[in-house]
Design a protein around this motif. Structure first.
Motif: not given
Length: 191
Positions: A24-27, A98-101, A182-191
């Motif tokens: 489960t991804p951590t927020s 919640t996510s980057a464009p 900050y999203q360190p994994d490179g994905s656009t998820k921001l929450n």
């Protein structure tokens, strides 16, 4: 032979159980950074990856993402740095992003990705009698970092100690307080 068969079945069952487990991804957690000193002659460089300022000697590298000098903010990309950074300005609440464009990132050039001037980018200048600079409410800045990661940012204060009711004549200015994820994994998820 029968015993060997049972061992093989047991191992296969164990391996298949292992494969079915999902992580489960951590927020992500918002970070508030206070009193980023923008009083210097040169910009004050900041890295989302380290969560701290970066020395001026790194200004020509991708070790920084955003920089501050007075009320001017630059991004490490375009004419301001060797990175791929850019910004998208959204009229919304921080919690709503919640996510980057995936596109639309402005880079620094003849104009800055985060425009300068009152009511143009991140702040409002109130003028006399207090000459107060306050962040614009409902503005969220989604940034592509120098190394193609993502962060969302909001400006909290322009004054040292982030006073609740700043006074441009008595409070010490050019000390940013920002809140970001900050999203360190490179994905656009921001929450």
């Amino acid at each position: 032979m029968k015993k060997l068969f049972m061992i093989a079945i047991s191992i296969a069952a164990f391996v298949s159980c292992k494969e079915e487990q999902t992580v489960t991804p951590t927020s992500l957690t918002a970070v508030t950074k206070t009193d980023i000193n923008a009083t210097y002659t040169n910009y004050q460089y900041f890295s989302f990856a380290t969560g701290d300022t970066v020395p001026f000697s790194d200004s020509t590298t991708t070790n920084w993402d955003i920089a501050f000098k007075g009320t001017t903010v630059i991004i490490n990309g375009g004419t301001s740095g060797p990175g791929v950074g850019g910004a998208v300005i959204l009229d919304t609440l921080f919690s709503e992003v919640t996510s980057a464009p995936t596109s639309g990132y402005a880079q620094d050039g003849l104009t800055k990705a985060i425009p300068t001037g009152s009511n143009n980018g991140w702040y409002n200048y109130a003028g006399p009698p207090n000459h107060t600079i306050t962040p614009l409410a409902g503005k969220v800045f989604v940034l592509k970092t120098a190394t193609n990661k993502f962060a969302k940012l909001e400006f909290i204060s322009y004054y040292q100690g982030a006073p609740a009711t700043p006074n441009g004549l008595s409070d010490i200015s050019k000390y940013y307080t920002i809140r970001y994820i900050y999203q360190p994994d490179g994905s656009t998820k921001l929450n």
